[in-house]
Design an enzyme around this catalytic site. Structure first.
Site, PDB file in Angstrom:
ATOM      1  N   SER A   1      18.557 112.102   2.884  1.00 37.70           N
ATOM      2  CA  SER A   1      19.725 112.771   3.473  1.00 37.70           C
ATOM      3  C   SER A   1      20.090 112.246   4.868  1.00 37.70           C
ATOM      4  CB  SER A   1      19.593 114.298   3.442  1.00 37.70           C
ATOM      5  OG  SER A   1      18.485 114.753   4.163  1.00 37.70           O
TER       6      SER A   1
ATOM      7  N   ASN B   1      14.248 115.648   4.478  1.00 36.43           N
ATOM      8  CA  ASN B   1      15.233 115.299   5.524  1.00 36.43           C
ATOM      9  C   ASN B   1      14.731 114.185   6.442  1.00 36.43           C
ATOM     10  OD1 ASN B   1      16.988 116.946   8.300  1.00 36.43           O
ATOM     11  ND2 ASN B   1      17.803 115.509   6.822  1.00 36.43           N
TER      12      ASN B   1
END
Ligand code: 4NP
Length: 164
Positions: free
Chosen positions: A22, A18
């Site tokens: 993303s 992350n």
């Protein structure tokens, strides 16, 4: 009025850390949704399957190449995906096959949403995964942004149909 049309759609992008793929997908898709005037009807977030970078800003290289393409992702902070995300989100979209396999393990029985590869919404792309750029060079980050832009356009097309 079409009674099947959804009022609101919630989308979660998931990668490993992350901090690269993303959050880039979140930033690109947010911009596309804003340009389409759909910000009040599409909620967007991102998360990682891993816990190493929780609370951190996106990788500097991801920030740099997202910014160069017009997306400011500097305010995003990493978090780990949880089982509860499945009750919050309609779309849980994995960047690669390993992310998808990890999410499939977490998916609650009876959940009605879409768990899928993010690039799978594109009808023509011959790549199905957004490759992990973390140990790659700058070109890897540039390609991540380009792939995500194409995936975001295809995803928005799909969601538009459901919003009616
Ligand atoms: P991401 O990239 O999954 O696109 O955020 C990675 C970031 C960190 C690590 C792996 C992938 N890591 O191993 O720490």
């Amino acid at each position: 009025m079409n009674s099947d049309a959804l009022q609101k759609v919630r989308v979660l992008f998931v990668c490993l850390g992350n901090i690269c793929r993303s959050p880039t997908a979140e930033g690109v898709f947010r911009e596309r949704v804003k340009q389409a005037g759909l910000d009040s009807r599409i909620e967007i977030d991102s998360a990682g399957t891993g816990d190493w970078h929780i609370g951190r800003a996106p990788d500097k290289r991801a920030q740099k190449f997202a910014a160069r393409a017009g997306y400011d992702i500097s305010d995003l902070r990493a978090r780990q995906v949880s089982g509860q995300d499945f009750s919050r989100f309609d779309y849980v979209l994995a960047m690669d096959g390993q992310n998808l396999a990890d999410l499939q393990q977490m998916q609650p029985a009876g959940w009605q949403g879409s768990l899928a590869l993010f690039l799978g919404f594109h009808p023509e792309l011959d790549v199905r995964e957004v490759p992990d750029p973390y140990t790659g060079d700058e070109q890897a980050f540039i390609e991540v942004v380009e792939l995500i832009e194409r995936g975001a356009d295809a995803l928005l097309e799909d969601i538009r149909k459901k919003l009616g």
